[in-house]
Write an enzyme that holds these catalytic residues in place. Sequence first.
Site, PDB file in Angstrom:
ATOM      1  N   ASP A 248       0.861  -1.164   0.000  1.00  0.00           N
ATOM      2  CA  ASP A 248       0.000   0.000   0.000  1.00  0.00           C
ATOM      3  C   ASP A 248       0.910   1.230   0.000  1.00  0.00           C
ATOM      4  O   ASP A 248       2.052   1.174   0.460  1.00  0.00           O
ATOM      5  CB  ASP A 248      -0.901  -0.035   1.242  1.00  0.00           C
ATOM      6  CG  ASP A 248      -2.096   0.891   1.057  1.00  0.00           C
ATOM      7  OD1 ASP A 248      -2.203   1.534  -0.008  1.00  0.00           O
ATOM      8  OD2 ASP A 248      -2.923   0.974   1.984  1.00  0.00           O
TER       9      ASP A 248
ATOM     10  N   ASP B 137      -2.940   8.192  -3.141  1.00  0.00           N
ATOM     11  CA  ASP B 137      -4.288   8.697  -3.373  1.00  0.00           C
ATOM     12  C   ASP B 137      -4.701   9.493  -2.150  1.00  0.00           C
ATOM     13  O   ASP B 137      -4.016   9.453  -1.130  1.00  0.00           O
ATOM     14  CB  ASP B 137      -5.287   7.552  -3.624  1.00  0.00           C
ATOM     15  CG  ASP B 137      -5.373   6.610  -2.433  1.00  0.00           C
ATOM     16  OD1 ASP B 137      -4.441   6.590  -1.592  1.00  0.00           O
ATOM     17  OD2 ASP B 137      -6.372   5.875  -2.327  1.00  0.00           O
TER      18      ASP B 137
ATOM     19  N   GLN C   4     -11.558   6.506  -5.591  1.00  0.00           N
ATOM     20  CA  GLN C   4     -12.077   7.094  -4.354  1.00  0.00           C
ATOM     21  C   GLN C   4     -13.472   7.667  -4.634  1.00  0.00           C
ATOM     22  O   GLN C   4     -14.033   7.435  -5.702  1.00  0.00           O
ATOM     23  CB  GLN C   4     -11.120   8.184  -3.839  1.00  0.00           C
ATOM     24  CG  GLN C   4      -9.811   7.647  -3.279  1.00  0.00           C
ATOM     25  CD  GLN C   4      -9.980   6.950  -1.919  1.00  0.00           C
ATOM     26  OE1 GLN C   4     -11.045   6.991  -1.289  1.00  0.00           O
ATOM     27  NE2 GLN C   4      -8.917   6.262  -1.497  1.00  0.00           N
TER      28      GLN C   4
ATOM     29  N   GLY D 158     -11.063   3.793   0.289  1.00  0.00           N
ATOM     30  CA  GLY D 158     -11.961   4.667   1.034  1.00  0.00           C
ATOM     31  C   GLY D 158     -13.228   4.001   1.526  1.00  0.00           C
ATOM     32  O   GLY D 158     -14.199   4.683   1.854  1.00  0.00           O
TER      33      GLY D 158
ATOM     34  N   ASP E 207      -7.972  -7.190   1.893  1.00  0.00           N
ATOM     35  CA  ASP E 207      -6.957  -7.167   2.943  1.00  0.00           C
ATOM     36  C   ASP E 207      -7.602  -6.582   4.181  1.00  0.00           C
ATOM     37  O   ASP E 207      -8.524  -5.762   4.083  1.00  0.00           O
ATOM     38  CB  ASP E 207      -5.763  -6.287   2.569  1.00  0.00           C
ATOM     39  CG  ASP E 207      -6.061  -4.804   2.766  1.00  0.00           C
ATOM     40  OD1 ASP E 207      -6.749  -4.214   1.905  1.00  0.00           O
ATOM     41  OD2 ASP E 207      -5.665  -4.239   3.806  1.00  0.00           O
TER      42      ASP E 207
END
Lengths: 375, 375
Positions: free
Chosen positions: A93, A147, A192, A219, A269
């Site tokens: 990530d 992001d 998002q 998100g 995840d």
Amino acid sequence: MTLKFEIIAECSHTGARLGKITTPRGEFETPFFMPVGTMGAVKAVHPSDLDLLGFKVILSNAFHLYLRPGHEIVNRVGGIHKFTGFQNGILTDSGGYQVFSLSDFRKITDEGVDFKSPIDGSMHFFSPQKVMEIQTALGSDFVMPLDECPSSVEDKTKVEMAVNRTIEWAKQSKVAFETLKQDHQSLFGIVQGGIYKDLRIECLDAINDIGFPAIALGGFAVGEDQHLMLDTIHELPALLPREKPRYLMGLGYPGDIVKTVALGMDMFDCVLPTRLGRTASAVTSTGRLNMKNSEYKDDPRPLDENCDCYVCKTYPRALVSHLAKQDNISGLMLLTYHNLAFYGRLMRDIRESLRRGEFKNFFDDYLNKVLIPGV
Amino acid sequence: MTLKFEIIAECSHTGARLGKITTPRGEFETPFFMPVGTMGAVKAVHPSDLDLLGFKVILSNAFHLYLRPGHEIVNRVGGIHKFTGFQNGILTDSGGYQVFSLSDFRKITDEGVDFKSPIDGSMHFFSPQKVMEIQTALGSDFVMPLDECPSSVEDKTKVEMAVNRTIEWAKQSKVAFETLKQDHQSLFGIVQGGIYKDLRIECLDAINDIGFPAIALGGFAVGEDQHLMLDTIHELPALLPREKPRYLMGLGYPGDIVKTVALGMDMFDCVLPTRLGRTASAVTSTGRLNMKNSEYKDDPRPLDENCDCYVCKTYPRALVSHLAKQDNISGLMLLTYHNLAFYGRLMRDIRESLRRGEFKNFFDDYLNKVLIPGV
């Protein structure tokens, strides 16, 4: 090569699909769940056991590895696979979510985000380019761009700004990634838009246009009402390209996984199974057990009578309870192992039901009979 | 049945011997080392891994299990093997040493010892009979009587008193044990006497006269100078019955194990490999490494280049160092695993050299070339 994705089977009643991601590091059947090892190791479990438990891909975190030990060090040791000893797939990530969650200091501009290290207070700057430099130095298989992940309760104007930044940063990330990448690496696009469907669709269209081999929905599971979350997710997969893997970031209640697999999601995840293990909770087919409760002190049964994992075959609740009450490392290890086994089996059951064309039955059974609140 | 012991091979140059203890739970070749799991679990290692690492017998502690979760609970769950999930041999120390080490409150009389629980301050009394009740309820394979273990720097009068009590308590323990024991259990005799050879010999004669199937030497490695310790031990094995296993309690530096195997000792236990693992130290063939030292931060080598354990085959020092610096549970697990592998291999090498009639070479090599201060 970039990742290849093929669909092996599709459910005729839901959007669920059995797929296979092929990378130079191996083949990974979807849907799959990634245990979280932000620091490069999934806590309290031997990496070799992850393989036994059916996890071929783990998630690590560029932000954490940038701060400690530093991506240059990981690179010098031979890259994230050599460094962590994990030879299957590793997704990193970007760390954007962690940076934006810092309470102490962070400042977001169109160029990126300034932040103060939570470890030593030093100042750092993450731009889309910088985050690509970190992850290409790490050498993870699946790379996430920077992001902006607004809180799910933000008003629409703020979420719209975040969407615009996410799109702009995705473009910059792709350019930087193409220059810096190692051959085995693939960059994901992230969508998002919070709980606003029109913003989600706008972002999704833009991310599709930029072009990535896999799409992540970010998100979600960041504080919004669960029904609102599922409702927002509901319409998105149909708009996602069928031929690309779809990753639903950070979502980890077993029931939510089953529900969103049915919507067509392929990758998951969550810290839940490991964090619950380290806080003395067992995830079982009859609900969550807090092993510090005294009711288990002389309970000869396994953690989960429906589980065939090594822990359930070997140890009584009485031992786990005894160890958990003292925060004995071995107790946390046993709970973490069992919880991961629970998730490993869930994902295997999902895949097998898809392979046999019986996912709809599995889905109905799971949600009607097996699903327990909180599990 | 009580334990059976047979000698498979003897070294013609030293007192070392390869033996086999047979119990209803299995056969255990000596010399062996017992990892310590005072609470019923060896910390930071999966019990199933102990078997892989070559440990067939572990040590647990009656005092700790009496306090938490309570020996009645362990008994109710089905005994210590079912409770701990460890199906090989379990030796329980009486806990006398732990009680006498309590700084808060303990009062020793000829009848036993009053003490305050370090957990909740409640008052308890251990008599020789009580300690037999606890261990026969636990159901451990090898049972230790209550003894008095004086500090090694006590003057001779105090040590003599402790020896007399140890002898008297041994008699009472044997009587109680014969009434209470489960069929698979064996009671050891313990020899005390500090660093005073005449007291050691006096105690040894008395313990021999009472009659036990195995003899332990207690009260070593409790603070005395190492040379004085080895010098005191030196003459004792020759006075011990050849046909009984000899257990040197609490001694665990690899070099001391090799030296005292050469004197004829068969069984060992020590917290060293596991405690060092949890405090970020690796025991290696080139010395002890403190993995928190920054020199290892980008070291791609395994913990020990001469080790073939799973940790050394999989992980670089850089990862262990990264995790150890953050006290990450996985780091402590990797270090504990490797340290136990080191001890497991040491004991296997000792046994194999005895089997091949080459122990003297092994001994000379180990002490001349391999032995490192502190290891």
